[in-house]
Motif scaffolding. Sequence first.
Motif, PDB file in Angstrom:
ATOM      1  N   ALA A 115       0.449   8.277  -6.204  1.00 22.30           N
ATOM      2  CA  ALA A 115      -0.272   7.282  -5.414  1.00 22.30           C
ATOM      3  C   ALA A 115      -1.416   6.715  -6.241  1.00 22.30           C
ATOM      4  N   LEU A 116      -1.462   5.387  -6.343  1.00 23.28           N
ATOM      5  CA  LEU A 116      -2.524   4.682  -7.051  1.00 23.28           C
ATOM      6  C   LEU A 116      -3.330   3.874  -6.046  1.00 23.28           C
ATOM      7  N   PHE A 117      -4.642   4.099  -6.035  1.00 23.87           N
ATOM      8  CA  PHE A 117      -5.559   3.349  -5.186  1.00 23.87           C
ATOM      9  C   PHE A 117      -6.286   2.301  -6.022  1.00 23.87           C
ATOM     10  N   GLY A 118      -6.483   1.129  -5.432  1.00 20.61           N
ATOM     11  CA  GLY A 118      -7.340   0.097  -6.003  1.00 20.61           C
ATOM     12  C   GLY A 118      -8.388  -0.279  -4.974  1.00 20.61           C
ATOM     13  N   LEU A 119      -9.639  -0.030  -5.289  1.00 16.40           N
ATOM     14  CA  LEU A 119     -10.741  -0.341  -4.374  1.00 16.40           C
ATOM     15  C   LEU A 119     -11.425  -1.601  -4.892  1.00 16.40           C
ATOM     16  N   LEU A 120     -11.216  -2.697  -4.188  1.00 16.56           N
ATOM     17  CA  LEU A 120     -11.668  -4.012  -4.643  1.00 16.56           C
ATOM     18  C   LEU A 120     -12.939  -4.414  -3.914  1.00 16.56           C
ATOM     19  N   GLN A 121     -13.889  -4.936  -4.686  1.00 19.63           N
ATOM     20  CA  GLN A 121     -15.164  -5.388  -4.125  1.00 19.63           C
ATOM     21  C   GLN A 121     -15.470  -6.773  -4.697  1.00 19.63           C
ATOM     22  N   VAL A 122     -15.636  -7.755  -3.814  1.00 22.27           N
ATOM     23  CA  VAL A 122     -15.948  -9.120  -4.225  1.00 22.27           C
ATOM     24  C   VAL A 122     -17.286  -9.506  -3.606  1.00 22.27           C
ATOM     25  N   GLY A 176      12.022   4.407  -5.109  1.00 22.32           N
ATOM     26  CA  GLY A 176      11.436   3.413  -4.227  1.00 22.32           C
ATOM     27  C   GLY A 176       9.927   3.455  -4.239  1.00 22.32           C
ATOM     28  N   LEU A 177       9.305   2.356  -3.813  1.00 23.78           N
ATOM     29  CA  LEU A 177       7.852   2.270  -3.757  1.00 23.78           C
ATOM     30  C   LEU A 177       7.428   1.619  -2.455  1.00 23.78           C
ATOM     31  N   ALA A 178       6.142   1.785  -2.151  1.00 27.32           N
ATOM     32  CA  ALA A 178       5.520   1.105  -1.014  1.00 27.32           C
ATOM     33  C   ALA A 178       4.166   0.577  -1.467  1.00 27.32           C
ATOM     34  N   TYR A 179       3.844  -0.639  -1.054  1.00 23.40           N
ATOM     35  CA  TYR A 179       2.611  -1.294  -1.508  1.00 23.40           C
ATOM     36  C   TYR A 179       1.992  -2.051  -0.350  1.00 23.40           C
ATOM     37  N   GLY A 180       0.691  -1.819  -0.156  1.00 18.28           N
ATOM     38  CA  GLY A 180       0.012  -2.524   0.918  1.00 18.28           C
ATOM     39  C   GLY A 180      -1.454  -2.167   0.974  1.00 18.28           C
ATOM     40  N   SER A 181      -2.093  -2.585   2.070  1.00 17.30           N
ATOM     41  CA  SER A 181      -3.507  -2.333   2.312  1.00 17.30           C
ATOM     42  C   SER A 181      -3.695  -1.982   3.780  1.00 17.30           C
ATOM     43  N   PRO A 182      -4.651  -1.090   4.076  1.00 17.76           N
ATOM     44  CA  PRO A 182      -4.941  -0.836   5.492  1.00 17.76           C
ATOM     45  C   PRO A 182      -5.361  -2.100   6.246  1.00 17.76           C
ATOM     46  N   GLU A 183      -5.915  -3.084   5.534  1.00 20.06           N
ATOM     47  CA  GLU A 183      -6.269  -4.361   6.146  1.00 20.06           C
ATOM     48  C   GLU A 183      -5.112  -5.334   5.925  1.00 20.06           C
ATOM     49  N   SER A 184      -4.465  -5.709   6.991  1.00 24.10           N
ATOM     50  CA  SER A 184      -3.283  -6.559   6.871  1.00 24.10           C
ATOM     51  C   SER A 184      -3.642  -7.902   6.243  1.00 24.10           C
ATOM     52  N   THR A 220       2.373   3.570  -3.662  1.00 25.66           N
ATOM     53  CA  THR A 220       2.983   4.897  -3.715  1.00 25.66           C
ATOM     54  C   THR A 220       4.421   4.757  -4.198  1.00 25.66           C
ATOM     55  N   ALA A 221       4.949   5.843  -4.745  1.00 21.05           N
ATOM     56  CA  ALA A 221       6.308   5.798  -5.284  1.00 21.05           C
ATOM     57  C   ALA A 221       6.962   7.159  -5.134  1.00 21.05           C
ATOM     58  N   ASP A 222       8.282   7.146  -5.156  1.00 20.71           N
ATOM     59  CA  ASP A 222       9.053   8.389  -5.054  1.00 20.71           C
ATOM     60  C   ASP A 222      10.348   8.244  -5.855  1.00 20.71           C
ATOM     61  N   HIS A 223      10.647   9.236  -6.722  1.00 20.95           N
ATOM     62  CA  HIS A 223      11.855   9.153  -7.543  1.00 20.95           C
ATOM     63  C   HIS A 223      12.953  10.106  -7.075  1.00 20.95           C
ATOM     64  N   GLN A 224      12.775  10.660  -5.865  1.00 24.59           N
ATOM     65  CA  GLN A 224      13.793  11.550  -5.321  1.00 24.59           C
ATOM     66  C   GLN A 224      14.346  11.075  -3.986  1.00 24.59           C
ATOM     67  N   HIS A 225      13.481  10.536  -3.154  1.00 23.71           N
ATOM     68  CA  HIS A 225      13.887  10.194  -1.789  1.00 23.71           C
ATOM     69  C   HIS A 225      13.626   8.734  -1.436  1.00 23.71           C
ATOM     70  N   GLY A 226      13.352   7.915  -2.448  1.00 18.97           N
ATOM     71  CA  GLY A 226      13.355   6.487  -2.273  1.00 18.97           C
ATOM     72  C   GLY A 226      12.186   5.899  -1.527  1.00 18.97           C
ATOM     73  N   HIS A 227      12.385   4.644  -1.081  1.00 13.91           N
ATOM     74  CA  HIS A 227      11.282   3.898  -0.485  1.00 13.91           C
ATOM     75  C   HIS A 227      10.874   4.449   0.873  1.00 13.91           C
ATOM     76  N   ASP A 228      11.775   5.121   1.581  1.00 15.14           N
ATOM     77  CA  ASP A 228      11.365   5.725   2.856  1.00 15.14           C
ATOM     78  C   ASP A 228      10.320   6.811   2.625  1.00 15.14           C
TER      79      ASP A 228
END
Length: 732
Positions: A115-122, A176-184, A220-228
């Motif tokens: 899991a990679l987090f990016g904390l962005l501040q503008v 598989g991977l998943a990418y998003g933000s808690p703020e839609s 986030t990513a997974d190399h065993q059980h995919g995007h789910d």
Amino acid sequence: MTHQTLDFGPIHLQREDREPAPYMLSGHKAYVLATTNGALDPLGAEHLVGEMGGLWVHPVKFADGWYTVIHQDETATAMTSCEHFEGRMSDATLHFRHNQLTVARTDVMAEDAAALFGLLQVSNIGTEVWQGAISMVLRVNIRPSWFSGWERGQTLLREEQGLVTAYDSDWQGRWGLAYGSPESPNDVLIAQDGAKDTVELRYEVTIEPGATRRWEFLLTADHQHGHDAARQLWASLAGQGAQILAAKRERYAEIAWGGVQLETPDPDINHEYALAKLNLHMLWADYAPYLPGYFLAGVPEYPQLFGCDTTYSVPGATAAGFTQQTKSALQLLADRARMACGRVPHEITTNGRTFNPGNTQETPQFALAAWDYVRWSGDLAFLREMYPLCREGVMEYVGGLWDFDGDGYPWGDAMVERTGMGALKLDSACYLYAAWRVLGEMAAILERPEAEQYRSRANDWRGRFERDWWLPDQHLYADSLHSDLQPQLDGHWTQVVPVQLGIARPERAEQVLDELHRSFTNEYGLMHTRGEEARVWTLGTGLLALADVRYGRTSAAVEQLHHIALTTHNGMLGAFEELIPAGLCFMQLWSAAMYVQCVVEGFLGLDPLAHAHQLTIRQSLPPDWPSLALRNVQIGKHRLDIRATTAGCEIHHRAGQHPLHLRYGIRSTNLASYQPVGAATTPVSLETVHDGTLLCFDLRSASSVSISITGDQATLSIDTLEGGGHEQQGPN
């Protein structure tokens, strides 16, 4: 140009990067390689050319990385020219400026999740309201690792309520991977950048003067059980970026400044030692079920499991407290060697394939490393597990295939991978001899009848070695012999091996060291090949430092350590590189591990036999060091604090179920007698060794000893640490 800094506790480094420097953000399940300018520049020159960067969950890469885009007045500006790269080892913050906006993005890898987090501040530092859109763009790149033997299909992406998932069509349910933000986001845009897919999360914003907007992004990513599985991991971690960042910083501070702690009068050495421990931690990975628990040899080129890189690193890594990690790496190599009739591999790909089955010296080196681990850990179960494999590899595989005439000079490639040499290599011969010696030690502990056979074989070899390999007119050993035992000298760095291992006769060792320092070194350390290849590897320079300490050249050894640590000022600040001052892998395993070994086993002279509850200390301090302290040293189940001075030593036995038998001395110092202080209870004896005298006695747990040496007289006293009475030594 990017201003790069490293601010980590008392460590402050800075440099102006005219060209983007690579950096690593590490977790045990995944890592990110990127460049300090914030652009998705290609990394990798030898293996997957241009593709070694990005998010790797080995043996699969999932993305090239991400970057921020500012949209205003129908103009999109990518934040790919970082002004200030602020490294902290645990994480990194990239600072950008765009008109009235400042942009700061802090990236951090989760420690035990892919899991990679990016904390962005503008922030709006202007005087007017800013209106526009802010995007975070991910460039997806799902592909297998180098020489995996796997094909890839088409990348398929899907968006559901602002969360994007992606997977490979040939590996659905696996990669598989998943990418998003808690703020839609207001918009999710899926497009292409050349042949690669991009996912843009866009936010329409209004920022008042002096105001700041913040977002958290999570990949986030997974190399065993995919995007789910990646989506489930994403849901469990989303919104926790700040907490994970704080915990990671705290963890890295504990690794650097806690655990086995070093204190010398040289603050640079202290800081470099702390960085070496962090490098070891960052290179530790668990890519189960493919390669569970090992040290990456180096990044970006060599995230694979290597035989010699691991074995060279065992003493330093174990001494620094990475005991279980070292054991796991050795067990992985052992598993491979068992399937290869004892042959220890040189290189295993990250999905577990054998790329290089092993050079000649690799199998003997494994036996040495297994013994080094046992010396420090006292793990006799491990010894019983490894001894049959080490015996088979050294005596049957190497002996039968590469040393078929039984002279102890095996054929084949070794550490110097150069053509034109004789068939019999200096380093292979030396490591085979050393392996016989440790097999004798192992067999004796296990009460095996063949123990004396190993010693006899080694003694016979030692007598022939000087005759066959020494070149008196050169004051050097031959780099190789031809099949008729004719010597050849090419001037390779492996000249240091018989000196560092203690094989060379003392007077010849001194001659070799004189010649190495005269014609084999430059301003950065030990050159690869005298007169032909001036590049300097940290490996040879580290071995030279250990050899220097062995023969009392401690100032020269300090100089070599500073050469190695010079690499932490280049490339990624704080990372020990493969070449000095910079080059090849920008973070290299043996560079950090050998730095630690030279301090602990070199200057402090620790030589443990943890299974026997014994520790030999033969200190050799540099002349301008009045003291050297090491705290929380773990010798099997014993925990010690040790402080050596130019005139003695203090040892605090903090924990241990048994008394610890200590053998203490200062190199090249002979003792005639000792003087007890206080009331006597513990027997003491003097033991003469080849270059001095050792003071021998037992130290119970929760006790301390103070030893002072003046001339040939030693004074010592033992005290309890917690409320006990004073113990005096027995009569001289």
